[in-house]
Design an enzyme around this catalytic site. Structure first.
Site, PDB file in Angstrom:
ATOM      1  N   ASP A 211       8.032  -0.581   5.270  1.00 28.54           N
ATOM      2  CA  ASP A 211       8.355   0.051   3.984  1.00 28.54           C
ATOM      3  C   ASP A 211       9.861   0.100   3.736  1.00 28.54           C
ATOM      4  OD1 ASP A 211       7.557   1.265   1.577  1.00 28.54           O
ATOM      5  OD2 ASP A 211       7.776   3.278   2.393  1.00 28.54           O
ATOM      6  N   SER A 235       6.992   3.563  -4.598  1.00 28.28           N
ATOM      7  CA  SER A 235       5.968   2.636  -4.115  1.00 28.28           C
ATOM      8  C   SER A 235       4.623   2.981  -4.760  1.00 28.28           C
ATOM      9  CB  SER A 235       5.845   2.724  -2.598  1.00 28.28           C
ATOM     10  OG  SER A 235       7.070   2.419  -1.970  1.00 28.28           O
ATOM     11  N   GLN A 285       4.100  -5.363  -1.345  1.00 36.49           N
ATOM     12  CA  GLN A 285       4.159  -4.025  -1.940  1.00 36.49           C
ATOM     13  C   GLN A 285       4.545  -4.137  -3.406  1.00 36.49           C
ATOM     14  OE1 GLN A 285       7.469  -0.777  -1.532  1.00 36.49           O
ATOM     15  NE2 GLN A 285       6.002  -0.352   0.107  1.00 36.49           N
TER      16      GLN A 285
END
Length: 293
Positions: A211, A235, A285
């Site tokens: 991440d 996100s 993502q």
């Protein structure tokens, strides 16, 4: 904190403990995990991802490592409160096991994850090639050295204390946009101190690190930096595929790009390579990316 303390803090949040059910549902096993301090009071998304990996993996046989995860960030988490993880056993087949994990705070899900685990088996083997022309990690500056003197809580209480040594190949975007406006970048990462050999812990640690900065290629392409006034990033979802065994305390190259940005959303994609060239994991993502004027 020193490097060992930073990694010990990561291990603390990854060591979940069984807890009583918080409601009646198809979820049959529940675990509780602490939240990691963050100056803005919001739970780091990578932390919840990693804890969901742990929660699902704790209900699966040791000879079935995780190979894929698909998750949605549903609500902002409170970094001052623990998180409860409910696990639903969807299937245990001859080779594959599937789990659904919900992460709860205040009785509401903050993240929903589907994950799959596979019995270790032989099969055909190939992977993408390691990017050409990459410098060694020892020749790249550590992100903490680049921004460590910045007197902001987010730097001193978060970035400097992350449990991973992060070394960008291209110029950092933290203070200002530098370099070309391209939609790709590369970062060397590894746990900043010795890490246990347990495969589930290592897979979870890589989920945590996956991440890091995955939307930065979209920022780089658009001429943005983390300190751009009015920049808002969040996100939305996260997908990850583990291809080969992980050692979190060995150098890995995170090769990142942004295939698209549109409608206030940006897509980030990444490949994580071992230093010897093996492809370890693939990540994608999508996030919100807006500048409020």
């Amino acid at each position: 904190m020193n490097h060992s303390d930073n990694v010990a803090e990561l291990l603390r949040v990854l060591r979940l403990t069984p807890t009583d059910p918080i409601h009646r549902s198809r979820e049959t096993e529940f675990f509780e995990g602490p939240s990691q301090f963050k100056p803005d009071g919001r739970v780091f998304g990578g932390q919840v991802l990693a804890q969901c990996v742990m929660a699902g993996g704790l209900t699966v046989a040791d000879d079935r490592p995780i190979h894929s995860l698909h998750g949605y960030f549903l609500r902002t988490g409170d970094a001052t409160r623990p998180i409860v993880f409910g696990v639903e056993n969807l299937r245990d087949g001859g080779s594959f096991s599937a789990r659904r994990v919900h992460a709860y705070q205040n009785g509401e899900p903050i993240m929903s994850v589907m994950s799959s685990f596979q019995l270790v088996q032989d099969g055909y083997d190939h992977s993408d090639e390691f990017p050409a022309g990459m410098p060694d990690p020892e020749d790249c500056p550590e992100i903490k050295d680049l921004i460590g003197s910045v007197d902001l809580p987010h730097v001193q209480e978060w970035l400097v204390k992350r449990p991973f040594d992060v070394r960008p190949v291209e110029p950092s975007l933290y203070l200002e946009h530098q370099g070309d406006q391209v939609s790709r970048q590369h970062v060397w990462i590894r746990a900043s101190a010795e890490f246990p050999a347990d495969p589930l812990l290592n897979a979870a640690a890589l989920a945590y690190a996956s991440d890091f900065n995955l939307l930065e290629p979209a920022m780089r392409r658009s001429g943005l930096a983390w300190q751009t006034p009015g920049l808002r990033l969040a996100s939305l979802d996260h997908a990850m595929w583990w291809h080969r065994p992980i050692r979190a305390d060995e150098w890995m190259l995170y090769s990142q790009n942004s295939p698209s940005a549109e409608g206030g959303r940006a897509l980030g994609a990444g490949r994580i390579f071992a230093r010897d060239g093996q492809l370890l994991a693939t990540v994608a993502q999508q996030g919100m990316m807006r500048v409020k004027h």
